[in-house]
Design an enzyme around this catalytic site. Structure first.
Site: not given
Ligand code: DQA
Length: 146
Positions: A22, A100
Site C-alpha cells: 500500500y 484496490h
Molecule cells: C485492498 C485489498 C484487500 O484485499 C485488502 O483486504 C485491503 C486493501 C487494496 O486496496 O489493495 O484492505 O482493498
C-alpha cells in the site's frame, strides 16, 4: 456531476500498514489528490471511510437517495465476503467502480474473489494510489462518455 468515493475497513490505516502493498501514502493524501483531480475534470468528489459494515451500507443507501452520478469503492477485506455491501451496491443505478491499491489477483487466494464483481461496472487494481485517480477518470468517462 457528483462522485462518491467509499473506503472500507482498515483503509484509514494506509500510510501505516504493509508498505509493500500500500506504499506510504495516507488516506488523507489520497483524498486530497482525488479532490484536486475532480476539480480538474469538473466533478465534485466526496470521500467517506468507515470500519463499520452497517455504516457503509447506510452510506450507500444515502448515495441512492442523493442521486450520486458514480460511486467508487475500495471496501478492503469486505470485498471478498460482504454480501450485505454487495446487495447495497446492487440497489444503485449509477456506475459503480471497484478499486484496490494492490493487485488482489497476485496475492492470497481469498483476495482473488470479489463478491461485488456482478454488480460493478469494472475493477481497477494494482496501481497503488494511482488506482484511485484511474477510477475517478473511469467514472467520468462512464458518466459523460468517452
Ligand atoms: C485492498 C485489498 C484487500 O484485499 C485488502 O483486504 C485491503 C486493501 C487494496 O486496496 O489493495 O484492505 O482493498
Amino acid at each position: 456531476m457528483k462522485i462518491l468515493i467509499l473506503n472500507g475497513i482498515n483503509l484509514n490505516m494506509f500510510g501505516k500498514r504493509d508498505p509493500k502493498h500500500y506504499g506510504t501514502i495516507t488516506l488523507d493524501q489520497i483524498n486530497a489528490r482525488v479532490t484536486a483531480l475532480g476539480q480538474e475534470l469538473g466533478t465534485a468528489v466526496e470521500c467517506f471511510q468507515t470500519n463499520h459494515e452497517g455504516e457503509m451500507v447506510e452510506r450507500i443507501h444515502r448515495a441512492h437517495q442523493e442521486g450520486m452520478d458514480a460511486v467508487l469503492i475500495n471496501a478492503g477485506a469486505w470485498t471478498h465476503y460482504s454480501y450485505g455491501i454487495r446487495d447495497a451496491l446492487a440497489i444503485l443505478q449509477c456506475p459503480v467502480i471497484e478499486l484496490h491499491m494492490s493487485n488482489v489477483h497476485a496475492r492470497e487466494a481469498f483476495r482473488h474473489v470479489s463478491v461485488f464483481s456482478e454488480v460493478v461496472r469494472g475493477q481497477i487494481c494494482g496501481f497503488g494510489a494511482d488506482s484511485y485517480e484511474l477510477a475517478v477518470r473511469a467514472a467520468v468517462l462512464a458518466v459523460k462518455g468517452s
